[in-house]
Design an enzyme around this catalytic site. Structure first.
Site, PDB file in Angstrom:
ATOM      1  N   LYS A 113       0.819  -1.207   0.000  1.00  0.00           N
ATOM      2  CA  LYS A 113       0.000   0.000   0.000  1.00  0.00           C
ATOM      3  C   LYS A 113       0.865   1.275   0.000  1.00  0.00           C
ATOM      4  O   LYS A 113       0.438   2.309  -0.498  1.00  0.00           O
ATOM      5  CB  LYS A 113      -0.929   0.020   1.211  1.00  0.00           C
ATOM      6  CG  LYS A 113      -1.835  -1.195   1.386  1.00  0.00           C
ATOM      7  CD  LYS A 113      -2.787  -1.390   0.224  1.00  0.00           C
ATOM      8  CE  LYS A 113      -3.929  -2.337   0.540  1.00  0.00           C
ATOM      9  NZ  LYS A 113      -3.529  -3.747   0.700  1.00  0.00           N
TER      10      LYS A 113
HETATM   11  C1  LIG Z   1      -4.250  -4.907   0.302  1.00  0.00           C
HETATM   12  C2  LIG Z   1      -3.445  -6.149   0.262  1.00  0.00           C
HETATM   13  C3  LIG Z   1      -3.722  -7.162  -0.679  1.00  0.00           C
HETATM   14  C4  LIG Z   1      -4.867  -7.070  -1.643  1.00  0.00           C
HETATM   15  O1  LIG Z   1      -4.661  -6.060  -2.603  1.00  0.00           O
HETATM   16  P1  LIG Z   1      -5.902  -5.502  -3.440  1.00  0.00           P
HETATM   17  O2  LIG Z   1      -5.358  -4.351  -4.212  1.00  0.00           O
HETATM   18  O3  LIG Z   1      -6.911  -5.057  -2.413  1.00  0.00           O
HETATM   19  O4  LIG Z   1      -6.416  -6.596  -4.279  1.00  0.00           O
HETATM   20  C5  LIG Z   1      -2.890  -8.269  -0.695  1.00  0.00           C
HETATM   21  N1  LIG Z   1      -1.865  -8.407   0.170  1.00  0.00           N
HETATM   22  C6  LIG Z   1      -1.584  -7.454   1.091  1.00  0.00           C
HETATM   23  C7  LIG Z   1      -0.459  -7.679   2.031  1.00  0.00           C
HETATM   24  C8  LIG Z   1      -2.353  -6.292   1.168  1.00  0.00           C
HETATM   25  O5  LIG Z   1      -2.065  -5.357   2.080  1.00  0.00           O
END
Ligand SMILES: *Cc1c(COP(=O)(O)O)cnc(C)c1O
Length: 501
Positions: A113
Site C-alpha cells: 500500500k
Molecule cells: C491490500 C493487500 C492485498 C490485496 O490487494 P488488493 O489491491 O486489495 O487486491 C494483498 N496483500 C496485502 C499484504 C495487502 O495489504
C-alpha cells in the site's frame, strides 16, 4: 485527458478533480477515457532509468493536468531513501529461471500500500491547491489491515487534511492493529468497527454517497475524499511498478523485448491486479493475470462461472488483507470488458446491491477468462507454500504472497504454461511473523512467545534485522481506543471532527 465514471460515461473530469473527489457522485469509479500506450522503445529507454523516471513516464501520461515540474517534485519527494529502505524502491528477485518475485514492501509500513500511499497525499494536496478548493479535506479510510497504516503514515500532519481510519475489530493481525492504534499525528483518527471488512467498507461507501452528510461537512468547511483504491490516485502509482518490473527484466536480459510473461497477484479489493491490467493495456507484454484468492474465493468462482455471489460465509484467514467479498475495483475491469456501457454497470452493481449477486453474459465472461485465471489457497495450503518456498529457495514470503505462490503452482500444473512469471510480494514476512514461523519451524517453535519474541525469532531464522518501524511498536503508547458499531460511523466522524460544537 479526461476521466469518466463507470456509472456515467458522459462525465468529463480532470484528474485533479477525480483524485480530490475519490468516488463519483452516483457511486461509480473514475476511469481514464483512454489508456496511454508505451512503445518498445520507451520500455528500452526506461530500462536504464531509475524508479522515479519510470514513475514520471507513467504518471505524466495519465495526470495531464499536473505540471511537469510539479509532478517531478512530487515523485522525487515520494520515492526516496527517506521513506523506502532500498534504492530500487520495488526490486525484482529471481527465484529460478522462470519465477521472479517483486518486493513491494520496502516502504514505511512494510506492505505494498505504501507504493501508492506515499505519493497520494502529495497528489491530493496539489489538486486541492490548484483547483482553488478552500475546504479541509477529510480522508475516510476503510481498511482490511494495511491500507489504514499506510494512509495514516502518508497523511499524518499534512496541512489541510484530517484522516479517519476505520478497521474491522476482529479482522486485522495483532501487528497491523498495533501499527494503527499507536499512530501519532495531530490530524489522525482511528476507530475499530464491529464486524468484518465488508461491513466497514460498505459503511464508508454509504457515507461518501450520502448527500445530506456531505452537506453537513461542507457547511463546516470540510469535504470528504478517499484513500482507498477506489481513488484513481491510488491506482495510477501502482501501474508504475509493473512497468518497472518489466523494464528491470529487460535490463537483466531475463526477458527479451516484447516477450510475454504472466503476473501473479494476491488479490483482495482488486486494486493491485487492476493496475496490472492497465499496465498490460499500456503495452507491457503481460499475458495472463493470475488472480490469487484465499479461502474467501469469490473471485475464483466468478472467473470460473461469471456469477458474482456474495451470499456465502465470510472467513477470517491468516492473510487478512485479502479477507474481502466485495472487490470494489472489479467494477473498473467490467466497465472495460463491456465496452464502457455505463448502463450495464448500473444494472450489475444495482443487482449486487439489492440481491447480493449478479451474473455476466456469455460474451463478457469469455472476455474475462481471456484475461484472468483464478485460483485460491486455504490456510493449510498457504502455510505449505511458505514452507516449500523457504526450503526450495531459502526465501521467506508472507501469507498473502504465499497464496499467490500456491495459485501460481496450481496454474503451472493445470495449464502447462511455461512462460516466465512475476509474483508480486505484497507484504514483508515480518508483518505476520507468527504464521510465517509456524509454517517454517512448526507450531511448537512459537508457542509461549509473545509478538515481539516472535519477531526476534523470525529475525534470527531469516538472518535479517526486524524492520525498525515494527520493533519500536513494543514501546509505543496506545493513542486510539474507540470501538463502535457499523451503524455509528457517522456519529464517530461528527465526534472526531467536532462538528456538533
Ligand atoms: C491490500 C493487500 C492485498 C490485496 O490487494 P488488493 O489491491 O486489495 O487486491 C494483498 N496483500 C496485502 C499484504 C495487502 O495489504
Amino acid at each position: 485527458m479526461y476521466y469518466l465514471s463507470t456509472r456515467n460515461n458522459e462525465l468529463r473530469m480532470h484528474s485533479m478533480d477525480a483524485i480530490k473527489q475519490g468516488i463519483s457522485q452516483e457511486g461509480g469509479l473514475f476511469v481514464p477515457e483512454t489508456i496511454p500506450k508505451l512503445s518498445n522503445r520507451d520500455f528500452l529507454e526506461l530500462a536504464d532509468k531509475d524508479y522515479r523516471s519510470r514513475a514520471f513516464k507513467v504518471l505524466s501520461s495519465y495526470l495531464r493536468d499536473y505540471s511537469t515540474e510539479d509532478l517531478n517534485r512530487i515523485i522525487y519527494a515520494a520515492y526516496g531513501k527517506d521513506n523506502f529502505d532500498c534504492p530500487e524502491i520495488a526490486p525484482v528477485k529471481k527465484l529460478d529461471d522462470s519465477l521472479f518475485i517483486q518486493e513491494l514492501w520496502h516502504g514505511p509500513t512494510y506492505a505494498f500500500k505504501d507504493m501508492a500511499l506515499q505519493i497520494l497525499p502529495y497528489l491530493m494536496t496539489y489538486a486541492v491547491a490548484k483547483t482553488g478548493e478552500d475546504k479541509e479535506i477529510v480522508i475516510l479510510v476503510a481498511t482490511s489491515g494495511d491500507t489504514g497504516k499506510a494512509a495514516l503514515e502518508g497523511f499524518r500532519d499534512v496541512n489541510g487534511t484530517q484522516i479517519i481510519v476505520f478497521y474491522p475489530n476482529e479482522g486485522v493481525s495483532p501487528i497491523q492493529k498495533l501499527q494503527m492504534v499507536t499512530q501519532e499525528g495531530k490530524n489522525v483518527h482511528v476507530a475499530a468497527v464491529k464486524g468484518n471488512f465488508d461491513d466497514t467498507q460498505t459503511g464508508v461507501k454509504s457515507i461518501f454517497t450520502d448527500g445530506r452528510f456531505s452537506k453537513l461537512l461542507e457547511d463546516r468547511g470540510k469535504r470528504f475524499s478517499s484513500a482507498n483504491s477506489i481513488n484513481w490516485g491510488r491506482l495510477v502509482p501502482q501501474i508504475v511498478y509493473y512497468v518497472s518490473a518489466y523494464t528491470d527484466l529487460l535490463k537483466s536480459n531475463d526477458l527479451d523485448p516484447g516477450e510475454k510473461f504472466n503476473i501473479v497477484v494476491p488479490t483482495g479489493n482488486f486494486g493491485n491486479i487492476l493496475a496490472a491490467y492497465y499496465a498490460k493495456n499500456m503495452g507491457v507484454p503481460i499475458d495472463k493475470l493470475i488472480c490469487a484468492s484465499n479461502r474467501n474465493n469469490i473471485l475464483t468462482d466468478f472467473i470460473k462461472t461469471g456469477v458474482y455471489d456474495t451470499r456465502r460465509d465470510f472467513y477470517k484467514t491468516i492473510s487478512p488483507s485479502m479477507d474481502i467479498l466485495i472487490s470494489s475495483n472489479l467494477e473498473r475491469l467490467l466497465f472495460e470488458l463491456c465496452d464502457r456501457q455505463d448502463h450495464q454497470l448500473r444494472i450489475w452493481m444495482g443487482e449486487l446491491n439489492e440481491t447480493g449477486r449478479y451474473k455476466l453474459d456469455g460474451e463478457s465472461l469469455k472476455m474475462l477468462q481471456s484475461i484472468l485465471w483464478g485460483g485460491s489457497a486455504d490456510e493449510e495450503q498457504t502455510l505449505k507454500a511458505i514452507r516449500d518456498t523457504y526450503r526450495q529457495y531459502n526465501y521467506i514470503i508472507d501469507p498473502h504472497t504465499a497464496v499467490g505462490k500456491w495459485v501460481y503452482d496450481e496454474y503451472r500444473e493445470e495449464t502447462r504454461d511455461t512462460k516466465k512469471a512475476i509474483l508480486v510480494s505484497t507484504a514483508s514476512p515480518f508483518k505476520f511473523p507468527g504464521d510465517v514461523l509456524k509454517a517454517i519451524k512448526g507450531m511448537e517453535y512459537i508457542q509461549g512467545k509473545d509478538d515481539f519474541q516472535v519477531l526476534e525469532a523470525l529475525a534470527s531464522v531469516s538472518g535479517t534485522k526486524i524492520p525498525p518501524g515494527l520493533s519500536e511498536l513494543e514501546n509505543k503508547p496506545v493513542l486510539h481506543q474507540t470501538t463502535l458499531a457499523a451503524g455509528n460511523m457517522r456519529q464517530a466522524i461528527i465526534n472526531f471532527l467536532e462538528l456538533d460544537g
